[in-house]
Write an enzyme that holds these catalytic residues in place. Structure first.
Site, PDB file in Angstrom:
ATOM      1  N   GLY A 178       0.648  -1.262   0.169  1.00  0.00           N
ATOM      2  CA  GLY A 178       0.113  -0.072  -0.123  1.00  0.00           C
ATOM      3  C   GLY A 178       0.703   0.882  -0.377  1.00  0.00           C
ATOM      4  O   GLY A 178       2.327   1.164  -0.130  1.00  0.00           O
TER       5      GLY A 178
ATOM      6  N   ALA B 212       2.002   6.103   3.167  1.00  0.00           N
ATOM      7  CA  ALA B 212       1.392   6.807   4.556  1.00  0.00           C
ATOM      8  C   ALA B 212       1.248   5.530   5.613  1.00  0.00           C
ATOM      9  O   ALA B 212       1.066   5.744   6.609  1.00  0.00           O
ATOM     10  CB  ALA B 212       0.547   7.819   4.653  1.00  0.00           C
TER      11      ALA B 212
ATOM     12  N   GLY C  87       1.821   2.747   5.367  1.00  0.00           N
ATOM     13  CA  GLY C  87       3.065   2.111   5.770  1.00  0.00           C
ATOM     14  C   GLY C  87       3.705   2.262   7.205  1.00  0.00           C
ATOM     15  O   GLY C  87       3.826   1.447   7.541  1.00  0.00           O
TER      16      GLY C  87
ATOM     17  N   GLU D 287       5.574  -2.695   1.122  1.00  0.00           N
ATOM     18  CA  GLU D 287       5.847  -2.950  -0.126  1.00  0.00           C
ATOM     19  C   GLU D 287       4.880  -1.944  -0.804  1.00  0.00           C
ATOM     20  O   GLU D 287       3.803  -2.023  -0.694  1.00  0.00           O
ATOM     21  CB  GLU D 287       4.836  -4.266  -0.988  1.00  0.00           C
ATOM     22  CG  GLU D 287       6.051  -5.540  -0.696  1.00  0.00           C
ATOM     23  CD  GLU D 287       6.762  -5.730  -1.403  1.00  0.00           C
ATOM     24  OE1 GLU D 287       7.164  -4.405  -2.328  1.00  0.00           O
ATOM     25  OE2 GLU D 287       8.184  -6.224  -0.890  1.00  0.00           O
TER      26      GLU D 287
ATOM     27  N   CYS E 298       1.218   0.122  -8.876  1.00  0.00           N
ATOM     28  CA  CYS E 298       2.865   1.192  -8.428  1.00  0.00           C
ATOM     29  C   CYS E 298       4.397   1.049  -9.133  1.00  0.00           C
ATOM     30  O   CYS E 298       4.814   1.453  -9.052  1.00  0.00           O
ATOM     31  CB  CYS E 298       2.955   0.180  -7.307  1.00  0.00           C
ATOM     32  SG  CYS E 298       3.363  -1.947  -8.062  1.00  0.00           S
TER      33      CYS E 298
END
Ligand code: NAD
Length: 482
Positions: free
Chosen positions: A215, A218, A220, A237, A271
């Site tokens: 994700g 922030a 994380g 990740e 991503c």
């Protein structure tokens, strides 16, 4: 396989504000306690030997194969993802990870001998990879199958009990997984739970042996700080601004086609999508017109009508992306339809300090910035947090080396984009702000295992020099032994 559905409680949380969240949270607390105790209890008494791992990997393969159409239909509802993209970038990647794990599990599980130094002779040194225990896998919405189930392959291969937490935003796919997983997987050791941010926060109060999170940076940070309370290790990740550098000697036609594909697949919500382009001035016009040509070939004159072009996941992200376009010079695209959560593939004349260059775009907007010197490109890239991927288009080997050695990123594709990501033999993960830890193939197996160092020593000889009283004379022998 145990399933918990908290949809009703989540909707209470969302609709009735803070005052009712305590009551709902208590409900979730108790349920998660049950799931947690169930998985933890079974960890102690259920073997997760090679047979179990192979059976679970095959069950997961069956789930994907037998429900291919339903999974594609769910992702169509969530993101208007085309069947081709579902097969190629979601189920396909997980299936390839499963095949790779089934082929290599024997050798991964084998104890690995290492050289035994003289001071430990006679003896044998080896590494055994043991399961970590109970792991929590938190997925993201943009690739709701791939990002939840590809890590799960590694977690199974390594013999762990698993709690899966898919994203609440890809709701159709999440609900289908919640329904399907229990029909295929071992409920004693694998569970899936629906949870939004508030419930996930509660979930993180429990002690896991690893939290594997995909994700934003922030969230994380929240995951990492909550996990720290239990000394739980984390794999993060994350994302970031992945640059594509295009040099004058590149094959511009191929570069344009590959960049356009990697950027606008999944409507830019990838991503590892190229976030922005730095291009040498002499080829900029050609690059822009080639990308425009590709967009027309891929999605036609009206991409909104194309069955191959995705939608933005929700209104919040749509609004965020539209705000990036304010005041920007549009080179192509720029159309949008809020009711349909549609944003046209858009090229903009990038400015290094503009709003769109301050955070990860994560949508179908591609800034193109002219930069003359390769050294200047490297210094601009290095001025930003380390990206998840870096792309370089040039045929010149010395320029390739200059960029490879002069920059740091999670991964790199030279003369391509995204394609390093699905290779099972390559580690996939970020560095610095783009994440920590990596997975895919054997890297997944190792990420979800503890590498236990073992020395097995014989007792028939016991060299006395290590024991007190120490002798200066023995220091010489000691140095020789080491
Ligand atoms: P997100 O961080 O909003 O959500 C990810 C997960 O965290 C979801 O399951 C969500 O339910 C959970 N979550 C949300 N709020 C939480 C909270 N307060 N406490 C605990 N958990 C919470 O990310 P997203 O919007 O789903 O994904 C977009 C980001 O993820 C982008 O930055 C993208 O680059 C990155 N990403 C990285 C990878 C990768 O493989 N490195 C893959 C996909 C996406």
């Amino acid at each position: 396989m145990l399933v918990i559905n908290y949809k009703s409680q989540i909707s209470v949380l969302l609709t009735s504000g803070k005052s009712s969240s305590y009551r709902s949270s208590m409900g979730f607390d108790q349920h998660i306690e049950q799931v947690y105790a169930h998985l933890k209890g079974n960890l102690k008494c259920r073997p997760r030997d090679k047979e179990w791992r192979v059976a679970q990997l095959k069950a997961l393969r069956r789930l994907l194969q037998e429900n291919d159409e339903a999974l594609c239909a769910a992702m169509w509802k969530d993101l208007r993802k085309s069947r081709f993209e579902c097969v190629a970038t979601e189920q396909g990647i997980v299936l390839s990870e499963i095949e790779h794990a089934l082929r290599n599990l024997n050798s991964w599980m084998k104890p690995q001998s290492v050289r035994t130094p003289l001071y430990n002779q006679p003896g044998i040194c080896e590494i055994r990879h043991e399961p970590l225990g109970l792991v929590l896998i938190i997925g993201a919405w943009n690739y709701p199958i791939n990002l939840l189930l590809a890590p799960m392959v590694g977690a199974i291969a390594a013999g762990n009990a698993i709690l899966l937490k898919p994203s609440e935003l890809s709701q159709h796919t999440t609900q289908l997984l919640v329904q399907l997983l229990p029909q295929y997987m071992d409920s004693d050791l694998i569970a899936i739970i629906e949870a939004g941010p508030a419930e996930t926060s509660i979930l993180l109060n429990f002690s896991f042996d690893l939290v594997f999170f995909t994700g934003s940076g922030a969230i994380g940070k929240i995951v990492m700080s909550k996990s720290a309370q239990n000394l739980t290790p984390v794999v993060l990740e994350l994302g970031g601004k992945s640059p594509a550098l295009v040099l004058a000697d590149a094959d511009i036609e191929v570069a344009a086609r590959r960049i356009a594909w990697g950027k606008f697949m999944n409507a830019g919500q990838t991503c590892v999508a190229p976030d922005y382009i730095l291009v040498q001035p002499s080829v900029k016009q050609q690059l822009v017109s080639e990308i425009k040509k590709c967009l027309h070939q891929f999605y036609g004159a009206a991409p909104q009508r194309s069955l191959d072009y995705c939608r933005i996941i929700n209104q919040k992200n749509y609004d965020r992306l539209i705000s990036f376009l304010v005041g920007e010079k549009i080179l192509a695209g720029g159309g949008a339809d809020a009711d349909d959560l549609y944003i046209e593939p858009t090229l903009i004349e990038g400015q290094w300090n503009s709003l769109v260059m301050q955070e990860e775009i994560f949508g179908p907007i591609l800034p193109i910035i002219e930069v003359g010197e390769i050294e200047k490109m490297i210094s601009l890239v290095n001025g930003k947090p380390k990206p998840l991927s870096l792309y370089l288009f040039t045929r010149d080997r010395s320029h390739q080396e200059l960029v490879l050695q002069g920059t740091s990123s999670g991964g790199v594709s030279v003369n391509d984009v995204v394609m390093h990501m699905p290779v099972p033999g390559l580690p996939f993960g970020g560095v610095g702000a783009s994440g920590m830890g990596h997975y895919h193939g054997e890297f997944s197996f190792k990420t979800f295992s503890h590498a236990k160092g073992i020395l097995r020593k014989s007792t028939w000889m016991d060299i006395p020099i290590r024991y007190a009283p120490y002798s200066i004379r023995n220091i010489k022998i000691l140095r020789w032994l080491f």
